[in-house]
Design an enzyme around this catalytic site. Structure first.
Site, PDB file in Angstrom:
ATOM      1  N   LYS A 207      -2.004  14.392  12.459  1.00 28.37           N
ATOM      2  CA  LYS A 207      -1.250  15.539  11.935  1.00 28.37           C
ATOM      3  C   LYS A 207      -0.880  16.482  13.077  1.00 28.37           C
ATOM      4  O   LYS A 207      -1.448  16.390  14.170  1.00 28.37           O
ATOM      5  CB  LYS A 207      -2.097  16.276  10.886  1.00 28.37           C
ATOM      6  CG  LYS A 207      -3.399  16.870  11.433  1.00 28.37           C
ATOM      7  CD  LYS A 207      -4.322  17.335  10.307  1.00 28.37           C
ATOM      8  CE  LYS A 207      -5.612  17.915  10.861  1.00 28.37           C
ATOM      9  NZ  LYS A 207      -6.625  18.112   9.813  1.00 28.37           N
TER      10      LYS A 207
ATOM     11  N   TYR B  72       5.836  42.445  33.033  1.00 28.95           N
ATOM     12  CA  TYR B  72       6.063  43.492  32.022  1.00 28.95           C
ATOM     13  C   TYR B  72       4.879  44.452  31.996  1.00 28.95           C
ATOM     14  O   TYR B  72       3.718  44.039  32.107  1.00 28.95           O
ATOM     15  CB  TYR B  72       6.189  42.866  30.636  1.00 28.95           C
ATOM     16  CG  TYR B  72       7.517  42.190  30.399  1.00 28.95           C
ATOM     17  CD1 TYR B  72       8.689  42.928  30.305  1.00 28.95           C
ATOM     18  CD2 TYR B  72       7.582  40.811  30.263  1.00 28.95           C
ATOM     19  CE1 TYR B  72       9.899  42.288  30.080  1.00 28.95           C
ATOM     20  CE2 TYR B  72       8.798  40.176  30.032  1.00 28.95           C
ATOM     21  CZ  TYR B  72       9.949  40.930  29.939  1.00 28.95           C
ATOM     22  OH  TYR B  72      11.146  40.307  29.712  1.00 28.95           O
TER      23      TYR B  72
HETATM   24  C1  LIG Z   1      -7.839  17.575  10.212  1.00 28.24           C
HETATM   25  C2  LIG Z   1      -8.708  16.810   9.288  1.00 28.24           C
HETATM   26  C3  LIG Z   1      -9.575  15.825   9.779  1.00 28.24           C
HETATM   27  C4  LIG Z   1      -9.785  15.571  11.251  1.00 28.24           C
HETATM   28  O1  LIG Z   1     -10.634  16.562  11.769  1.00 28.24           O
HETATM   29  P1  LIG Z   1     -11.174  16.519  13.264  1.00 28.24           P
HETATM   30  O2  LIG Z   1     -12.183  17.568  13.321  1.00 28.24           O
HETATM   31  O3  LIG Z   1     -10.003  16.800  14.130  1.00 28.24           O
HETATM   32  O4  LIG Z   1     -11.694  15.142  13.475  1.00 28.24           O
HETATM   33  C5  LIG Z   1     -10.274  15.061   8.865  1.00 28.24           C
HETATM   34  N1  LIG Z   1     -10.160  15.297   7.536  1.00 28.24           N
HETATM   35  C6  LIG Z   1      -9.364  16.249   7.035  1.00 28.24           C
HETATM   36  C7  LIG Z   1      -9.294  16.452   5.569  1.00 28.24           C
HETATM   37  C8  LIG Z   1      -8.624  17.056   7.890  1.00 28.24           C
HETATM   38  O5  LIG Z   1      -7.838  18.010   7.387  1.00 28.24           O
END
Ligand SMILES: *Cc1c(COP(=O)(O)O)cnc(C)c1O
Length: 374
Positions: free
Chosen positions: A40, A263
């Site tokens: 993601k 700045y």
């Molecule tokens: C983002 C997410 C993960 C992965 O988490 P990490 O800590 O990056 O391994 C797993 N399960 C769900 C539901 C998530 O939203």
């Protein structure tokens, strides 16, 4: 946002490190555990398509946060199972079905809204989300779970999975974790139907609670070479950061004593100083709170002096350097290293946020070897 190619600022991702990190975690888990790679948010800034293509032979599937991210992978030709972890609007479920994208079901209201559309759900693979203590998405009791499963199975949808997500798998304190695990297990016990797979492990759970792996793990942060706990818990095995961020000096000048930089004129030279300008700023995800942090030039730490601008930072150099001299923002230079975790420490956040904030303006390049520069 358009990728800025005519600028020396580039993030290079070692795909080999990502594969190695995956293998490292999986070899510590029970044989037969399915690996789902969480890609993601553009694979935590690393580039979802490239990461997914590389991991395709090594994983059971990929997890995304929304439908658009899943469609991006389908359009790139990724054929593997894809699971959207977030809530997809019921109006878009037909798109998910057409692309064979698995969906997360988090409430009966959503199921009811979906059923009103009277779609053919025989090709739907759904995962039930259990809220065991995150208080965010999911069902909180087994009666509600069974009802949702039944409503969907009547429409011939396939119960592909059930899962939960832990709030504190990366912490020393175990009580909350145990509580969530118990709630999840009791819901599993009460299930009228068994799904194809049960999964509960993010990176932290897979690393520090290997006994809690059911059938599959959902690995994000650790794949990219990070310790998901920051500094709280030590990793039981090493992983390798995949991303390096480099730029170059585009201007080098010697400022007289008492000159101001940036700045707000927050920095004033206390002697004759060499100041270098580097084309990266808060629009790239190098936030203004990074003022006072450092970069690497020629194996030496150089402080970011003056405010971080939208498109530039200014650094104090120990001497004159030619234009085009490499500036390492994340990675190795000589014997020195700066990590995304170091950035996170400076601005009191987590490594996840640092890499997710690296904007699309920064081109991603991919190496199939070690990109550390050594
Ligand atoms: C983002 C997410 C993960 C992965 O988490 P990490 O800590 O990056 O391994 C797993 N399960 C769900 C539901 C998530 O939203």
């Amino acid at each position: 946002m358009i990728e800025s190619k005519y600028r020396p600022t580039v993030a290079d991702v070692s795909l080999v490190h990502i594969v190695d990190n995956l293998k490292r975690v999986m070899e510590h888990l029970p044989e037969g555990t399915e690996a789902w790679a969480v890609v993601k948010a553009n694979a935590y800034g690393h580039g979802a398509v490239a990461v997914a293509k590389t991991l395709t032979p090594h994983v059971a599937g990929f997890c995304l946060s929304n439908l658009d991210e899943a469609l991006e992978l389908r359009r790139a030709g990724i054929k593997k199972p894809l699971l959207v972890l977030g809530v997809v609007p019921v109006e878009a479920v037909n798109i998910a079905l057409a692309e064979n994208i698995q969906l997360t079901v988090t409430s009966q209201e959503w199921v009811d809204d979906l059923l009103l559309l009277d779609l053919d759900l025989s090709s739907l693979d759904f995962h039930i989300k259990v809220d065991s203590g995150m208080g965010r998405l999911g069902f909180r009791n087994s009666r509600a779970v069974n009802q949702a499963v039944l409503s969907l199975q009547v429409k011939r949808a396939n119960f592909a999975g059930i899962f939960t997500h832990f709030a504190t798998a990366d912490e020393v304190e175990q009580e909350q974790f145990e509580q969530q695990l118990n709630i999840f297990k009791s819901i599993l016990t009460d299930l009228k139907q068994k799904p194809e797979r049960i999964h509960a492990s993010n990176s932290a759970t897979a690393i520090w609670h290997a006994e809690t792996v059911f059938d599959a793990v959902r690995l994000g942060d650790v794949l990219y070479g990070f310790n998901p706990s920051g500094h709280v818990l030590d990793l039981p095995y090493p992983v390798k950061p995949a991303l390096t961020l480099k730029s170059a000096l585009v201007q080098v000048k010697e400022l007289e004593i008492g000159a101001t930089v940036g700045y707000g004129a927050t920095y004033r030279t206390s002697e004759q100083e060499w100041i270098g300008t580097v084309p990266i700023g808060y629009a790239d995800g190098l936030t203004r709170s990074m003022q006072g942090f450092k970069v690497l030039v020629d194996g030496t730490y150089c402080e970011i002096v003056g405010r971080v601008s939208m498109d530039q930072i200014t650094i104090r150099l120990p001497k004159a350097y030619p234009l085009g001299t490499e500036v390492v923002l994340i990675g190795d230079s000589g014997d020195m290293t700066i990590t995304a975790q170091d950035w996170a420490d400076h601005v009191s956040t987590i490594n996840y946020e640092v890499v997710c904030l690296l904007s699309d303006r920064i081109p991603r390049t991919y190496s199939h070897g070690d990109n550390s520069g050594n």
